[in-house]
Scaffold this motif. Sequence first.
Motif, PDB file in Angstrom:
ATOM      1  N   ASP A  51      71.630  60.464 105.887  1.00 14.08           N
ATOM      2  CA  ASP A  51      71.690  61.892 105.649  1.00 14.08           C
ATOM      3  C   ASP A  51      73.014  62.494 106.135  1.00 14.08           C
ATOM      4  O   ASP A  51      73.947  61.775 106.501  1.00 14.08           O
ATOM      5  CB  ASP A  51      70.501  62.577 106.323  1.00 14.08           C
ATOM      6  CG  ASP A  51      70.461  62.342 107.832  1.00 14.08           C
ATOM      7  OD1 ASP A  51      71.426  61.779 108.405  1.00 14.08           O
ATOM      8  OD2 ASP A  51      69.458  62.736 108.452  1.00 14.08           O
ATOM      9  N   MET A  52      73.072  63.803 106.144  1.00  9.80           N
ATOM     10  CA  MET A  52      74.291  64.491 106.544  1.00  9.80           C
ATOM     11  C   MET A  52      74.653  64.200 107.996  1.00  9.80           C
ATOM     12  O   MET A  52      75.830  64.070 108.328  1.00  9.80           O
ATOM     13  CB  MET A  52      74.148  66.005 106.310  1.00  9.80           C
ATOM     14  CG  MET A  52      75.423  66.764 106.506  1.00  9.80           C
ATOM     15  SD  MET A  52      76.692  66.175 105.348  1.00  9.80           S
ATOM     16  CE  MET A  52      77.996  67.299 105.732  1.00  9.80           C
ATOM     17  N   GLU A  53      73.660  64.065 108.859  1.00 13.06           N
ATOM     18  CA  GLU A  53      73.956  63.733 110.252  1.00 13.06           C
ATOM     19  C   GLU A  53      74.669  62.380 110.340  1.00 13.06           C
ATOM     20  O   GLU A  53      75.616  62.213 111.105  1.00 13.06           O
ATOM     21  CB  GLU A  53      72.694  63.723 111.107  1.00 13.06           C
ATOM     22  CG  GLU A  53      72.990  63.437 112.567  1.00 13.06           C
ATOM     23  CD  GLU A  53      71.780  63.551 113.470  1.00 13.06           C
ATOM     24  OE1 GLU A  53      71.881  63.069 114.611  1.00 13.06           O
ATOM     25  OE2 GLU A  53      70.747  64.124 113.058  1.00 13.06           O
ATOM     26  N   ILE A  88      78.293  62.902 109.368  1.00 11.09           N
ATOM     27  CA  ILE A  88      79.070  63.562 110.412  1.00 11.09           C
ATOM     28  C   ILE A  88      79.394  62.577 111.533  1.00 11.09           C
ATOM     29  O   ILE A  88      80.540  62.498 112.000  1.00 11.09           O
ATOM     30  CB  ILE A  88      78.314  64.797 110.948  1.00 11.09           C
ATOM     31  CG1 ILE A  88      78.206  65.858 109.851  1.00 11.09           C
ATOM     32  CG2 ILE A  88      78.994  65.364 112.193  1.00 11.09           C
ATOM     33  CD1 ILE A  88      77.177  66.951 110.135  1.00 11.09           C
ATOM     34  N   LEU A 143      83.558  71.093 104.778  1.00 12.19           N
ATOM     35  CA  LEU A 143      82.175  70.855 104.388  1.00 12.19           C
ATOM     36  C   LEU A 143      81.945  71.329 102.955  1.00 12.19           C
ATOM     37  O   LEU A 143      82.420  72.403 102.576  1.00 12.19           O
ATOM     38  CB  LEU A 143      81.218  71.629 105.304  1.00 12.19           C
ATOM     39  CG  LEU A 143      81.127  71.164 106.752  1.00 12.19           C
ATOM     40  CD1 LEU A 143      80.465  72.228 107.623  1.00 12.19           C
ATOM     41  CD2 LEU A 143      80.363  69.848 106.834  1.00 12.19           C
ATOM     42  N   ASP A 186      79.016  72.083 101.992  1.00 14.72           N
ATOM     43  CA  ASP A 186      77.947  73.076 102.145  1.00 14.72           C
ATOM     44  C   ASP A 186      77.942  73.545 103.592  1.00 14.72           C
ATOM     45  O   ASP A 186      77.587  72.774 104.500  1.00 14.72           O
ATOM     46  CB  ASP A 186      76.596  72.470 101.769  1.00 14.72           C
ATOM     47  CG  ASP A 186      75.489  73.511 101.678  1.00 14.72           C
ATOM     48  OD1 ASP A 186      75.654  74.625 102.247  1.00 14.72           O
ATOM     49  OD2 ASP A 186      74.458  73.213 101.050  1.00 14.72           O
ATOM     50  N   HIS A 237      75.483  73.107 106.775  1.00 15.98           N
ATOM     51  CA  HIS A 237      75.507  72.000 107.728  1.00 15.98           C
ATOM     52  C   HIS A 237      76.340  72.289 108.971  1.00 15.98           C
ATOM     53  O   HIS A 237      76.428  71.437 109.860  1.00 15.98           O
ATOM     54  CB  HIS A 237      76.025  70.733 107.046  1.00 15.98           C
ATOM     55  CG  HIS A 237      75.165  70.275 105.918  1.00 15.98           C
ATOM     56  ND1 HIS A 237      73.856  69.883 106.083  1.00 15.98           N
ATOM     57  CD2 HIS A 237      75.431  70.174 104.596  1.00 15.98           C
ATOM     58  CE1 HIS A 237      73.353  69.552 104.916  1.00 15.98           C
ATOM     59  NE2 HIS A 237      74.279  69.719 103.997  1.00 15.98           N
ATOM     60  N   LEU A 254      74.692  71.687 112.336  1.00 13.82           N
ATOM     61  CA  LEU A 254      74.556  70.256 112.588  1.00 13.82           C
ATOM     62  C   LEU A 254      75.878  69.670 113.087  1.00 13.82           C
ATOM     63  O   LEU A 254      75.898  68.842 114.000  1.00 13.82           O
ATOM     64  CB  LEU A 254      74.083  69.545 111.322  1.00 13.82           C
ATOM     65  CG  LEU A 254      73.812  68.044 111.439  1.00 13.82           C
ATOM     66  CD1 LEU A 254      72.785  67.745 112.532  1.00 13.82           C
ATOM     67  CD2 LEU A 254      73.343  67.509 110.090  1.00 13.82           C
TER      68      LEU A 254
END
Length: 126
Positions: free
Chosen positions: A47-49, A52, A80, A82, A85, A88
């Motif tokens: 996922d996005m985490e 990152i 980013l 989006d 996020h 996060l």
Amino acid sequence: MEKEIIRTDLAPQAIGTYSQAVKVGNTVYLSGQIPLVPETMEMVDGDMEAQIRRVFENLQAVARAAGGELRDVVKLNIFLTDLVHFPLVNSVMAEYFSQPYPARAAIGVAQLPKDAGVEMDAVMVL
């Protein structure tokens, strides 16, 4: 002005006409990192985490190759696709940085290479 090119196999290899980082004097300019896994040069699974975290790991590898650490970063730019996020990013960033934090910009963009959701570059002073 003498430039030293910084390179490490612990971060993704440059996929264009740029260096992973360039050191001039005691300042190191770290190129943008996206969530590529260095060993495969493929986007990280997850996922996005996960994206990152992979970006911070890539930046950390380049910083170390230059003789520094993320704590030596004085300016961090975050891109980013989006901005939802952004909280996060703050949460994960707190695991990699401690006060005093670097100066920072967070920029919403339409698209990043390889359809990444995040890219970061940095300036570090040794």
